[in-house]
Scaffold this active site. Structure first.
Site, PDB file in Angstrom:
ATOM      1  N   GLY A 117       0.761  -1.235   0.000  1.00 15.59           N
ATOM      2  CA  GLY A 117       0.000   0.000   0.000  1.00 15.59           C
ATOM      3  C   GLY A 117       0.794   1.290   0.000  1.00 15.59           C
ATOM      4  N   ASP A 118       2.068   1.230   0.403  1.00 19.04           N
ATOM      5  CA  ASP A 118       2.930   2.425   0.392  1.00 19.04           C
ATOM      6  C   ASP A 118       4.315   2.002  -0.073  1.00 19.04           C
ATOM      7  OD1 ASP A 118       3.851   4.992   0.689  1.00 19.04           O
ATOM      8  OD2 ASP A 118       3.921   4.962   2.875  1.00 19.04           O
ATOM      9  N   LEU A 119       4.345   1.322  -1.212  1.00 16.07           N
ATOM     10  CA  LEU A 119       5.555   0.618  -1.634  1.00 16.07           C
ATOM     11  C   LEU A 119       6.465   1.509  -2.477  1.00 16.07           C
ATOM     12  CD1 LEU A 119       6.947  -2.058  -1.256  1.00 16.07           C
ATOM     13  CD2 LEU A 119       5.829  -2.904  -3.318  1.00 16.07           C
ATOM     14  N   TRP A 120       6.981   2.568  -1.851  1.00 11.42           N
ATOM     15  CA  TRP A 120       8.048   3.328  -2.496  1.00 11.42           C
ATOM     16  C   TRP A 120       9.381   2.749  -2.023  1.00 11.42           C
ATOM     17  CZ3 TRP A 120      11.394   7.224  -0.233  1.00 11.42           C
ATOM     18  CH2 TRP A 120      11.232   7.372   1.148  1.00 11.42           C
TER      19      TRP A 120
ATOM     20  N   ASN B 258      10.657   2.217   1.601  1.00 10.79           N
ATOM     21  CA  ASN B 258      10.055   1.185   2.446  1.00 10.79           C
ATOM     22  C   ASN B 258      10.513  -0.219   2.069  1.00 10.79           C
ATOM     23  OD1 ASN B 258       8.718   3.008   4.049  1.00 10.79           O
ATOM     24  ND2 ASN B 258       6.810   2.934   2.876  1.00 10.79           N
TER      25      ASN B 258
END
Length: 287
Positions: free
Chosen positions: A193-196, A199
């Site tokens: 969901g916040d896979l930059w 991370n």
């Protein structure tokens, strides 16, 4: 609730929090980031202590980490202990990214997505969660496009427009796209969901941290990896696609999936990201 020793006199005390929550004896503290600390312990262990006072934020992160820790899928740090403000978890010692680790990340991420979710928007944590510093609603929906517009585009678009971070033409372009979304049907995927790239912690294998986990479209995680850059991204994607093939035309849909994080960044960091969001919407309309 954290004990009196964990937060006092306006200062954070990660050593006290680790001792209180785990029973370990801390011997040293090293700041890693804002409100994130590496803590050495007497038995030679290393843990990470992360402080977050926002209501429900720790509960959401813990629920996400546990949900993503699917056997045989992508590597996730163990949660050691937590309360409503502190999270203590396994420390991962980073090393240089490698092509081997990148290809393994692609395959394991594909398996994580395939583990699925009950519905789009579904989360095992609280309904009001977070993506970075922005609130994020996690409410189940049976259909992806409607949910993506209602819960991942419109809240941040309205916020940006109300604060004049995005002009009327930009709003109109994004609204036009919202009325034309058409993607191949796929079941809900279990998303980080916040896979930059920040991370992803590279070690002998790649580990994922700081999730905003929920059920969504698997292309969204891949689009976010591409948005802000990722070491050996071509190998990650190739291994993913070989292991669990992506639907035809996925590359052309990348800007559509990038619109959500770009609008979140607009709300958090300003109008520079609004221009990128409008450009992504224009690219998606041309696709």
């Amino acid at each position: 609730m954290p004990g009196a020793g964990a937060v006092g006199a306006g200062e954070l005390n990660p050593a006290a929090a680790v001792a209180e929550l785990t029973g370990l004896t801390p011997t040293g503290v090293h700041p890693l980031a804002d409100h994130v600390f590496e803590v050495d312990t007497e038995d030679g262990d290393l843990v990470v202590a992360k402080y977050d006072p926002r209501q429900g934020a720790v509960d959401a992160e813990v629920a996400g980490l546990l949900w993503l820790a699917e056997p045989g899928a992508v590597a996730i740090p163990d949660v050691r202990a937590h309360d409503d403000r502190w999270l203590v978890m396994e420390q991962i010692e980073p090393s240089a990214p490698s092509t081997v680790a990148a290809e393994e990340l692609g395959r394991r991420l594909a398996d994580l997505h395939a583990a699925g979710a009950p519905t789009f928007g579904a989360s095992t944590g609280p309904e009001q969660a977070w993506i970075g510093l922005a609130p994020m609603r996690c409410v189940p929906s049976p259909e992806w496009a409607h949910w993506y517009v209602a819960d991942r585009i419109e809240p941040y678009l309205r916020n940006a427009a109300d604060r004049q971070l995005i002009d009327r033409d930009g709003v109109s372009t994004i609204e036009t796209l919202c009325g034309r979304i058409d993607v191949p049907h796929e079941p809900p995927a279990r998303l980080h969901g916040d896979l930059w790239s920040g991370n992803v912690v590279w070690a002998r294998q790649a580990w994922l941290i700081d999730p905003a986990a929920h059920g969504g479209h698997r292309e969204t995680d891949l689009a976010m990896l591409a948005l802000f850059g990722c070491p050996h991204l071509d190998r990650v994607i190739a291994a993913y696609d070989e292991h669990r093939p992506l639907a035809d035309g996925w590359q052309a849909r990348t800007p559509l999936h990038q619109l959500f994080p770009l609008l979140v960044h607009t709300v958090l960091f300003g109008s520079g990201y609004a221009r990128q969001a409008v450009a992504a919407a224009q690219a998606a309309l041309r696709a």
